[in-house]
Design an enzyme around this catalytic site. Structure first.
Site, PDB file in Angstrom:
ATOM      1  N   LYS A  84      43.836  38.162  47.671  1.00  0.00           N
ATOM      2  CA  LYS A  84      43.591  38.581  46.366  1.00  0.00           C
ATOM      3  C   LYS A  84      41.737  39.302  46.438  1.00  0.00           C
ATOM      4  CE  LYS A  84      41.941  37.970  42.617  1.00  0.00           C
ATOM      5  NZ  LYS A  84      40.850  38.706  42.043  1.00  0.00           N
ATOM      6  N   GLY A 122      34.999  28.319  42.133  1.00  0.00           N
ATOM      7  CA  GLY A 122      35.217  27.332  43.250  1.00  0.00           C
ATOM      8  C   GLY A 122      35.769  25.987  42.683  1.00  0.00           C
ATOM      9  N   GLU A 147      33.103  29.049  50.207  1.00  0.00           N
ATOM     10  CA  GLU A 147      31.835  29.729  50.230  1.00  0.00           C
ATOM     11  C   GLU A 147      31.448  30.155  48.828  1.00  0.00           C
ATOM     12  OE1 GLU A 147      30.162  29.777  52.895  1.00  0.00           O
ATOM     13  OE2 GLU A 147      31.677  29.454  54.443  1.00  0.00           O
ATOM     14  N   CYS A 167      24.728  36.216  48.363  1.00  0.00           N
ATOM     15  CA  CYS A 167      24.936  34.786  48.195  1.00  0.00           C
ATOM     16  C   CYS A 167      23.461  34.092  48.722  1.00  0.00           C
ATOM     17  CB  CYS A 167      26.231  34.384  48.656  1.00  0.00           C
ATOM     18  SG  CYS A 167      26.524  34.783  50.358  1.00  0.00           S
ATOM     19  N   GLU A 215      21.644  31.147  39.731  1.00  0.00           N
ATOM     20  CA  GLU A 215      21.847  32.259  40.556  1.00  0.00           C
ATOM     21  C   GLU A 215      21.745  33.330  39.596  1.00  0.00           C
ATOM     22  OE1 GLU A 215      25.753  32.989  42.338  1.00  0.00           O
ATOM     23  OE2 GLU A 215      24.716  33.319  44.203  1.00  0.00           O
TER      24      GLU A 215
HETATM   25  P1  NAP Z   1      33.777  35.090  41.252  1.00  0.00           P
HETATM   26  O1  NAP Z   1      33.609  35.587  39.820  1.00  0.00           O
HETATM   27  O2  NAP Z   1      33.628  33.616  41.492  1.00  0.00           O
HETATM   28  O3  NAP Z   1      35.104  35.664  41.889  1.00  0.00           O
HETATM   29  C1  NAP Z   1      35.252  35.812  43.187  1.00  0.00           C
HETATM   30  C2  NAP Z   1      37.061  35.731  43.094  1.00  0.00           C
HETATM   31  O4  NAP Z   1      37.657  34.672  42.469  1.00  0.00           O
HETATM   32  C3  NAP Z   1      37.326  37.148  42.596  1.00  0.00           C
HETATM   33  O5  NAP Z   1      38.406  37.668  43.368  1.00  0.00           O
HETATM   34  C4  NAP Z   1      38.002  36.687  41.303  1.00  0.00           C
HETATM   35  O6  NAP Z   1      38.707  37.505  40.832  1.00  0.00           O
HETATM   36  C5  NAP Z   1      38.592  35.420  41.730  1.00  0.00           C
HETATM   37  N1  NAP Z   1      38.711  34.409  40.630  1.00  0.00           N
HETATM   38  C6  NAP Z   1      38.244  34.562  39.274  1.00  0.00           C
HETATM   39  N2  NAP Z   1      38.667  33.543  38.426  1.00  0.00           N
HETATM   40  C7  NAP Z   1      39.776  32.660  39.393  1.00  0.00           C
HETATM   41  C8  NAP Z   1      40.649  31.879  39.055  1.00  0.00           C
HETATM   42  N3  NAP Z   1      40.545  30.864  38.083  1.00  0.00           N
HETATM   43  N4  NAP Z   1      41.459  31.374  39.942  1.00  0.00           N
HETATM   44  C9  NAP Z   1      41.194  32.040  41.404  1.00  0.00           C
HETATM   45  N5  NAP Z   1      40.309  33.114  41.353  1.00  0.00           N
HETATM   46  C10 NAP Z   1      39.596  33.414  40.347  1.00  0.00           C
HETATM   47  O7  NAP Z   1      32.446  35.659  41.958  1.00  0.00           O
HETATM   48  P2  NAP Z   1      32.249  37.318  42.118  1.00  0.00           P
HETATM   49  O8  NAP Z   1      31.467  37.643  40.655  1.00  0.00           O
HETATM   50  O9  NAP Z   1      33.330  38.176  42.517  1.00  0.00           O
HETATM   51  O10 NAP Z   1      31.174  37.264  43.284  1.00  0.00           O
HETATM   52  C11 NAP Z   1      29.847  36.544  43.017  1.00  0.00           C
HETATM   53  C12 NAP Z   1      29.689  35.208  43.568  1.00  0.00           C
HETATM   54  O11 NAP Z   1      30.201  35.176  44.731  1.00  0.00           O
HETATM   55  C13 NAP Z   1      28.347  34.819  43.314  1.00  0.00           C
HETATM   56  O12 NAP Z   1      28.313  33.444  42.903  1.00  0.00           O
HETATM   57  C14 NAP Z   1      27.925  34.663  45.025  1.00  0.00           C
HETATM   58  O13 NAP Z   1      26.989  33.840  45.471  1.00  0.00           O
HETATM   59  C15 NAP Z   1      29.430  34.431  45.505  1.00  0.00           C
HETATM   60  N6  NAP Z   1      29.299  34.672  46.917  1.00  0.00           N
HETATM   61  C16 NAP Z   1      29.208  33.715  47.994  1.00  0.00           C
HETATM   62  C17 NAP Z   1      29.091  34.143  49.427  1.00  0.00           C
HETATM   63  C18 NAP Z   1      29.069  32.840  50.344  1.00  0.00           C
HETATM   64  O14 NAP Z   1      29.493  33.163  51.493  1.00  0.00           O
HETATM   65  N7  NAP Z   1      28.719  31.985  50.158  1.00  0.00           N
HETATM   66  C19 NAP Z   1      29.472  35.500  49.579  1.00  0.00           C
HETATM   67  C20 NAP Z   1      29.407  36.272  48.690  1.00  0.00           C
HETATM   68  C21 NAP Z   1      29.599  35.982  47.317  1.00  0.00           C
HETATM   69  P3  NAP Z   1      38.066  38.666  39.548  1.00  0.00           P
HETATM   70  O15 NAP Z   1      37.475  39.562  40.391  1.00  0.00           O
HETATM   71  O16 NAP Z   1      39.475  39.263  38.937  1.00  0.00           O
HETATM   72  O17 NAP Z   1      37.240  37.857  38.675  1.00  0.00           O
END
Ligand code: NAP
Ligand code: MG
Length: 464
Positions: A158, A216, A233, A267, A364
């Site tokens: 997804k 997460g 992650e 990240c 962040e």
């Molecule tokens: P996000 O809002 O947490 O979304 C990540 C994924 O989770 C998306 O596919 C999102 O779908 C989905 N999601 C949202 N709510 C959910 C729920 N309740 N249940 C299951 N899945 C759900 O993160 P983002 O805004 O896309 O990305 C930015 C974040 O990712 C930052 O905090 C960054 O630090 C982190 N990140 C971490 C790493 C690492 O390796 N540590 C790498 C890259 C990014 P939608 O798109 O529809 O919201």
């Protein structure tokens, strides 16, 4: 759903939004495909992954253009996308033949050592649900797909709603590579709908999630129903230390790019900068000067090294955080503004006069913002480590120095999953990657990812 180009804010295409019915169908396809895929000879899986890597490379230009359009990547990062994806696939292509167990010098249950063989089998964990963020389309997906398929698992992916195109394209190439239908499934959809359904799904054995710390936590709760395995992650707020003996000609561009690459939508971004007071002016003005040579604009123009933020919402969020940092006394040495015109661009911004309790030092931003503080000789290594570790996160970090003792002490004291000396956020398929504290659970990359996607069975074989 419309898919928007972050450099213009205009739609480039539309995709279908999947929900519960599509996730159910995909999980059941992955379940059906699991026995044959996991029983395939290791070399056959290797060949599929190598072919997949080759196809990605042969489409490098399309992939680059799509990642610029869909993800707003700058040209330089767009260039790396296919290369990075192929590199990971080739690395993991070597793993199917190396997923070995152990023979153990054990004779349990009172059996004589001469009458028994104890050994372990390494088995695929099963059906994996992968959920990815938008910040590096193709790369983020391949980091899951490559080890999952190498381990003999099947997958339902997804992707982020903002970047739905990459996964569809990868799925098409996977089929061309001979990966059987049902092994790798994609469902585009919203996080709270398709994502949440996948995380809670009883037919999924493991969730591999990359995204924000907040989501997460939702994943952990959702996974409790069938106690599926979970790896996470998550976010970061990584510290960067510049000591007086650092080679400034390499340190200044190094720490600027650590904070501003990919517009800080990264990240591992080095968003907290700690500089010794004796060189603080030189480093701050050096970064401001260096940033004059870096242009911000659409990735379609190769001259631009910094692209847009992913969405209007993200741009507004970053703008508001910049405003609050100013209100709280931080001083913008460079940048500090949203760019007018179409697209969602924010100038790379270096703030001085920050303190550890400010929002800009704790939260962040996921935008091009560095929060700088100074330190002095009265602070020993433990005091500097306390600054570094004054964070809910523990993902990355770096130390810029020519002094061996400083490097060795700081790398041990910083509480994070990776740390660099005179380099920031080094990434290689063979090096474990992941976060401490609220930056995550588990390690991806390298052999560590094989642990995430396999399970061990202990077998005791007696012949009397
Ligand atoms: P996000 O809002 O947490 O979304 C990540 C994924 O989770 C998306 O596919 C999102 O779908 C989905 N999601 C949202 N709510 C959910 C729920 N309740 N249940 C299951 N899945 C759900 O993160 P983002 O805004 O896309 O990305 C930015 C974040 O990712 C930052 O905090 C960054 O630090 C982190 N990140 C971490 C790493 C690492 O390796 N540590 C790498 C890259 C990014 P939608 O798109 O529809 O919201
Ligand atoms: Mg999101």
């Amino acid at each position: 759903m419309d898919v928007l180009d972050p450099a213009t804010g205009k739609p480039i295409t539309t995709v279908c939004l999947g929900g519960k019915a599509e996730i159910d169908a995909a999980v059941s396809a992955a379940r059906d495909a699991l026995p044959a895929w996991s029983a395939m000879a290791p070399d056959a899986r290797t060949q599929c992954l190598l072919k997949f890597a080759g196809l990605i490379e042969s489409q490098a230009d399309d992939i680059k253009q799509l990642s610029i359009l869909d993800g707003g990547l700058p040209d330089m990062i767009g260039d790396s996308t296919a290369w990075f994806s192929a590199l990971f696939l080739r690395y993991y292509a070597g793993w199917p033949s190396k997923l070995t167990g152990q023979t153990l010098p054990s004779s349990p249950n009172g059996l004589a050592p001469s009458d028994v063989l104890a050994y372990t089998l390494r088995e695929p964990i099963g059906v994996v649900g992968a959920i990815t963020p938008w910040n590096y389309p193709y790369g983020m997906e391949i980091l899951k797909i490559a080890p999952v398929l190498a381990a003999g698992c099947t997958l339902v992916l997804k992707p982020a709603e903002e970047t739905p195109v990459a996964s569809l394209y990868l799925a098409e190439l996977a089929l061309q590579a001979g990966i059987p239908a049902g092994v790798f499934n994609v469902v585009n959809g919203l996080g709270e709908d398709a994502g949440a359904t996948l995380a809670a799904h009883p037919g999924v054995d493991k969730i591999s999630f990359t995204g924000s710390t907040e989501v997460g936590r939702h994943i952990v709760h959702a996974s409790a129903g069938n106690l599926k395995k979970v790896s996470l992650e998550l976010g970061g707020k990584s510290p960067v230390f510049v000591f007086p003996d650092a080679k400034l000609e390499q340190t200044i561009p190094g720490v600027a790019l650590a904070g501003f690459m990919m517009s800080g939508q990264n990240c591992v971004c080095g968003s907290r900068l700690y500089v010794h007071e004796s060189i603080a002016d030189e480093v701050a003005s050096g970064i401001a000067e260096f940033m004059k040579s870096i242009s911000v604009g659409p990735g379609s123009d190769p001259a631009n090294m910094i692209g847009p933020l992913i969405s209007e919402r993200q741009r507004d969020r970053v703008e508001a955080m910049i405003g609050r940092a100013r209100d709280n006394g931080a001083e913008a040495i460079t940048g500090g503004h949203t760019l007018p015109g179409e697209g969602w661009f924010v100038e790379p911004t270096l703030f001085r006069n920050c303190s550890s309790d400010m929002e800009i030092s704790q939260q962040e931003v996921f935008g091009p913002v560095i929060a700088m503080q100074t330190f002095d000789d009265s602070q020993d290594y433990e005091a500097l480590a306390a600054l570094a570790n004054d964070s809910q996160y523990g993902l990355s970090g770096s130390v810029w120095t020519q002094n061996l003792e400083t490097a060795m002490r700081m790398t041990r004291l910083i509480d994070s999953g990776q740390v660099g000396v005179n380099t920031h956020a080094a990434m290689d398929p063979s090096m474990p990657f992941g976060g401490n504290k609220q930056s995550g659970w588990g390690r991806e990359f390298g052999e560590a990812a094989m642990e995430l996607y396999t399970k061990t069975k202990a077998v005791t074989l007696a012949w009397t």
